[in-house]
Enzyme design. Structure first.
Site, short mmCIF file in Angstrom:
data_model
loop_
_atom_site.label_atom_id
_atom_site.label_comp_id
_atom_site.label_asym_id
_atom_site.label_seq_id
_atom_site.Cartn_x
_atom_site.Cartn_y
_atom_site.Cartn_z
N GLU B 55 0.80 -1.23 0.00
CA GLU B 55 0.00 0.00 0.00
C GLU B 55 0.84 1.28 0.00
OE1 GLU B 55 -0.17 -2.37 2.35
OE2 GLU B 55 -0.45 -1.54 4.37
N ASN B 56 2.15 1.16 0.20
CA ASN B 56 2.98 2.36 0.07
C ASN B 56 3.28 2.69 -1.40
OD1 ASN B 56 4.50 -0.11 0.35
ND2 ASN B 56 6.37 1.10 0.34
#
Lengths: 236, 219
Positions: B55-56
């Site tokens: 998710e980064n």
């Protein structure tokens, strides 16, 4: 064209800093944090700052440096682990924290940067995050109202920029830097290399120069790694 | 493995991850949480292509790098150094969560502190303890198509974690599709249905499971 390039972080922030301002800051953990600019904010001595940033650095790295000097009044963040000084100030009530889910935080920056003051999201419905927020039903499902983050200043770390402020990032160091850049009234970017217009592929610009007001080259960088994980053998 | 009350049967952490991996399908885009869920990546069936999302800002997470290939600009959401694959793609955090919130990710596997019979999940804070934040967990449970929670069936002191109602602050309400513990697997076909027991770990009886569960489920 107006000159965007400044000799160093201190010069790039000249006239932009004041006490009690809201600063949006890029980075995920220690990856892609604007370290030269954060150092210059610390050295300026401004206090009462609110930071909108996914994390708060770690002890004595990133925003962690400004926590140590008590320049931060409030954090708007999604995750603040791995930071003892943060923990101490938070538990003693010296530091105010607003937890925002990671995607909501990114969207609050993106939305503000796109001129959208609020949006409805499913994230956080039925949780503490929803407390005090407007709830609206769309298609039979509940959504909560989240507000955009309109920052006074955005601090960003990128890989390369051309002299007009077109910016590219590298790998996962892009993270919050793009949404943070767009939500600041003024955006200051530090990069590893400044090149001439035409040297970056115009089809592959991650952040167009319209978002970038001031630019510095902060090289050389000694990038920190939070968790160094390796394998010893080739995977098949 | 749950070892209270003399019960030493059930799945190990790695076996729980392997069980979760059985839910993978070819072509799936998947987000794995930290802890047991990360182990799911080791159990992707041969010949199946599963693209992992971080998710980064990455699709196509590669294995940990060799020492000489470490890159500080390339980390996963647990802030560990990783590598890229030929089909990897990078993007910013707003785009990352647009694909999560927008229902483009097929499956997420997350750890849990408590799951309720109404499919609520609590996994981000314990009142009175230092709150580190929810990170991306609330966005994942709200947006991903299928939510699998993998957790020990009981806490270390034997307290059941699959409960009538969560006692801890929620991460999401009515969001869990499947619960895999060291003792059993529970599923529900839709968000209006109760959980159904679908599998017992080897050696675990339905009575033993019931004695360690306060949540209502169909058996």
């Amino acid at each position: 064209m107006a000159q965007k390039i400044y000799p160093d972080a201190k010069a790039a922030l000249d006239g932009l800093l004041r006490n009690d301002m809201l600063i949006a800051c890029g980075g995920f953990g220690l990856c892609g944090i604007p370290e030269r600019l954060l150092d210059a904010v610390r050295d300026s001595g401004v206090t009462g700052l609110t930071f909108a940033s996914n994390n708060a650095g770690i002890d004595n790295e990133g925003i962690g440096k400004l926590l140590r000097t008590r320049q931060v009044k409030k954090m708007i963040a999604s995750y603040v682990g791995e930071n003892k000084e943060f923990e101490r100030q938070y538990l003693s009530g010296e530091l105010e924290v607003e937890f925002s889910p990671q995607g909501t935080l990114a969207e609050r920056m993106r939305a503000a940067g796109a001129g959208i003051p609020g949006f409805y999201t499913k994230t956080g419905v039925g949780t503490l995050v929803a407390e005090g927020k407007d709830v609206k039903v769309f298609g039979g499902e509940e959504y909560i109202l989240e507000e955009g983050i309109f920052a006074d200043l955005a601090l960003v770390k990128a890989w390369k920029a051309d002299t007009t402020g077109n910016v590219v990032f590298r790998k996962t160091a892009r993270n919050f830097n793009v949404p943070a850049a767009t939500c600041g009234k003024v955006c200051v970017v530090e990069v590893e290399e400044i090149v001439q217009p035409g040297e970056l592929d115009a089809d592959a610009i991650h952040l167009p120069g319209v978002y970038v007001q001031r630019l510095i080259c902060g090289a050389p960088y000694d990038k920190k790694i939070e968790f160094r994980t390796t394998r010893t053998t080739d995977v098949g | 493995m749950t070892k209270h009350d003399g019960l030493t049967k059930g799945w190990s952490r790695d076996q729980m991850a392997a069980r979760a991996a059985q839910e993978l399908q070819d072509g799936f885009y998947v987000n794995l949480g930290i802890g047991i869920p990360t182990l799911v990546a080791n159990h992707v069936p041969a010949g199946m292509t599963v693209t992992l999302q971080s998710e980064n800002g990455m699709l196509g997470i590669g294995p940990f790098p060799t020492e000489d290939a470490i890159d500080p600009d390339l980390i996963n959401a647990g802030k560990q150094t990783i590598s890229q694959l030929p089909h990897s793609a990078y993007f910013d955090s707003a785009t990352s969560f647009a694909m999560i919130r927008g229902g483009k990710i097929d499956l997420t596997v997350l750890g849990g502190m408590e799951v309720s019979e109404a499919a609520d999940i609590a996994n981000w804070m314990v009142p009175g303890k230092m709150i580190k934040g929810m990170g991306g967990a609330m966005d994942l449970v709200a947006g991903v198509k299928k939510i699998i929670v993998v957790m020990e069936h009981c806490a270390k002191d034997g307290t059941p974690k699959f409960v009538p109602a969560c006692t801890l602050p929620l991460t999401g309400r009515n969001v869990v599709d499947m619960l895999i513990t060291d003792l059993a697997v529970f599923k529900r076909p839709d968000h209006a249905a109760p959980f159904q027991l679908v599998e017992l770990a080897p050696g675990v009886t339905a009575e033993e499971l019931a004695a360690r569960t306060t949540a209502h489920y169909l058996s």
